[in-house]
Design a protein around this motif. Structure first.
Motif, PDB file in Angstrom:
ATOM      1  N   THR A  84       0.818  -1.210   0.000  1.00 14.27           N
ATOM      2  CA  THR A  84       0.000   0.000   0.000  1.00 14.27           C
ATOM      3  C   THR A  84       0.852   1.261   0.000  1.00 14.27           C
ATOM      4  O   THR A  84       2.020   1.247   0.427  1.00 14.27           O
ATOM      5  N   LEU A  85       0.247   2.335  -0.452  1.00 15.65           N
ATOM      6  CA  LEU A  85       0.909   3.635  -0.416  1.00 15.65           C
ATOM      7  C   LEU A  85       1.275   3.998   1.019  1.00 15.65           C
ATOM      8  O   LEU A  85       2.372   4.510   1.275  1.00 15.65           O
ATOM      9  N   GLU A  86       0.407   3.704   1.945  1.00 11.56           N
ATOM     10  CA  GLU A  86       0.673   3.984   3.360  1.00 11.56           C
ATOM     11  C   GLU A  86       1.933   3.247   3.820  1.00 11.56           C
ATOM     12  O   GLU A  86       2.798   3.821   4.487  1.00 11.56           O
ATOM     13  N   ALA A  87       2.058   1.974   3.442  1.00 13.90           N
ATOM     14  CA  ALA A  87       3.247   1.192   3.827  1.00 13.90           C
ATOM     15  C   ALA A  87       4.501   1.715   3.134  1.00 13.90           C
ATOM     16  O   ALA A  87       5.579   1.758   3.734  1.00 13.90           O
ATOM     17  N   ILE A  88       4.361   2.118   1.884  1.00  6.98           N
ATOM     18  CA  ILE A  88       5.503   2.674   1.145  1.00  6.98           C
ATOM     19  C   ILE A  88       6.000   3.943   1.821  1.00  6.98           C
ATOM     20  O   ILE A  88       7.200   4.126   2.038  1.00  6.98           O
ATOM     21  N   LYS A  89       5.083   4.829   2.174  1.00  7.53           N
ATOM     22  CA  LYS A  89       5.458   6.082   2.829  1.00  7.53           C
ATOM     23  C   LYS A  89       6.079   5.846   4.200  1.00  7.53           C
ATOM     24  O   LYS A  89       6.918   6.621   4.653  1.00  7.53           O
ATOM     25  N   ALA A  90       5.675   4.769   4.873  1.00  7.51           N
ATOM     26  CA  ALA A  90       6.174   4.477   6.217  1.00  7.51           C
ATOM     27  C   ALA A  90       7.541   3.796   6.209  1.00  7.51           C
ATOM     28  O   ALA A  90       8.193   3.719   7.248  1.00  7.51           O
ATOM     29  N   GLU A  91       7.973   3.307   5.057  1.00 10.22           N
ATOM     30  CA  GLU A  91       9.236   2.562   4.963  1.00 10.22           C
ATOM     31  C   GLU A  91      10.397   3.530   4.702  1.00 10.22           C
ATOM     32  O   GLU A  91      10.485   4.115   3.625  1.00 10.22           O
ATOM     33  N   ARG A 125      13.435   3.110   3.950  1.00  9.25           N
ATOM     34  CA  ARG A 125      14.305   2.762   2.820  1.00  9.25           C
ATOM     35  C   ARG A 125      13.724   3.213   1.479  1.00  9.25           C
ATOM     36  O   ARG A 125      14.409   3.161   0.457  1.00  9.25           O
ATOM     37  N   LEU A 126      12.475   3.673   1.487  1.00  5.65           N
ATOM     38  CA  LEU A 126      11.831   4.118   0.254  1.00  5.65           C
ATOM     39  C   LEU A 126      11.612   5.629   0.217  1.00  5.65           C
ATOM     40  O   LEU A 126      10.877   6.136  -0.630  1.00  5.65           O
ATOM     41  N   LYS A 127      12.282   6.347   1.091  1.00  2.00           N
ATOM     42  CA  LYS A 127      12.039   7.787   1.185  1.00  2.00           C
ATOM     43  C   LYS A 127      12.375   8.550  -0.102  1.00  2.00           C
ATOM     44  O   LYS A 127      11.811   9.603  -0.359  1.00  2.00           O
ATOM     45  N   ALA A 128      13.276   8.009  -0.928  1.00  2.27           N
ATOM     46  CA  ALA A 128      13.650   8.682  -2.178  1.00  2.27           C
ATOM     47  C   ALA A 128      12.924   8.113  -3.400  1.00  2.27           C
ATOM     48  O   ALA A 128      13.223   8.499  -4.535  1.00  2.27           O
ATOM     49  N   LEU A 129      11.972   7.214  -3.193  1.00  2.00           N
ATOM     50  CA  LEU A 129      11.234   6.599  -4.303  1.00  2.00           C
ATOM     51  C   LEU A 129      10.617   7.692  -5.176  1.00  2.00           C
ATOM     52  O   LEU A 129       9.926   8.581  -4.681  1.00  2.00           O
ATOM     53  N   GLU A 130      10.868   7.616  -6.474  1.00  2.00           N
ATOM     54  CA  GLU A 130      10.382   8.651  -7.401  1.00  2.00           C
ATOM     55  C   GLU A 130       8.869   8.794  -7.361  1.00  2.00           C
ATOM     56  O   GLU A 130       8.345   9.893  -7.520  1.00  2.00           O
ATOM     57  N   MET A 131       8.160   7.705  -7.140  1.00  2.00           N
ATOM     58  CA  MET A 131       6.707   7.773  -7.069  1.00  2.00           C
ATOM     59  C   MET A 131       6.247   8.731  -5.975  1.00  2.00           C
ATOM     60  O   MET A 131       5.228   9.403  -6.115  1.00  2.00           O
ATOM     61  N   LEU A 132       7.000   8.803  -4.898  1.00  2.39           N
ATOM     62  CA  LEU A 132       6.645   9.704  -3.802  1.00  2.39           C
ATOM     63  C   LEU A 132       7.071  11.139  -4.103  1.00  2.39           C
ATOM     64  O   LEU A 132       6.399  12.084  -3.715  1.00  2.39           O
TER      65      LEU A 132
END
Length: 133
Positions: free
Chosen positions: A93-100, A102-109
């Motif tokens: 989920t987007l919520e889980a992605i934002k909470a991780e 290690r994904l803080k630089a993910l282009e989607m965000l």
């Protein structure tokens, strides 16, 4: 091999539609940055299928099976052909992605309005880990 995240509204075209069809043309992208990303894709690249809008979750893995070709009457846009590889054991989920962290630089965000974004190797590994059973 490069990694990508491609977003679609599930009521327009969903993961289940892709599985049913066996392949599809990823077309209709009308943003210059997203188009440029499509133009860099090559057969063998992998992409996460992300349900946008309602579900807001990555749900499956696709492979790029044909490089870009012109899309639209004027030919200034691009499309690629994709096939399903496998459904994720659990949606990411987007919520889980934002909470991780290690994904803080993910282009989607960083570029949340784009329907096509690159995913770095290390981010891909994290996303697959999150989608595992």
């Amino acid at each position: 091999m490069a990694f990508w995240l491609l977003r679609s509204e599930p009521d327009a075209y969903s993961w289940d539609d892709l599985v049913r069809d066996g392949a599809t043309e990823w077309n209709g992208v009308r943003n210059y940055t997203a188009r440029n990303f499509l133009k860099t894709m090559v057969p063998g690249d992998r992409a996460l299928f992300y349900h946008s809008n309602t579900e807001k979750a990555a749900v499956g893995i696709m492979k790029i099976v044909r490089a870009w070709q012109p899309d639209g009457d004027d030919g200034k846009w691009a499309s690629v052909a994709v096939e399903p590889v496998e459904k994720l054991a659990k949606p990411v989920t987007l919520e889980a992605i934002k909470a991780e962290p290690r994904l803080k630089a993910l282009e989607m965000l960083r570029q949340s309005r784009l329907s096509v974004t690159p995913v770095r190797d290390e981010e891909w590994a994290v996303l697959l880990e999150m989608g595992a059973a």
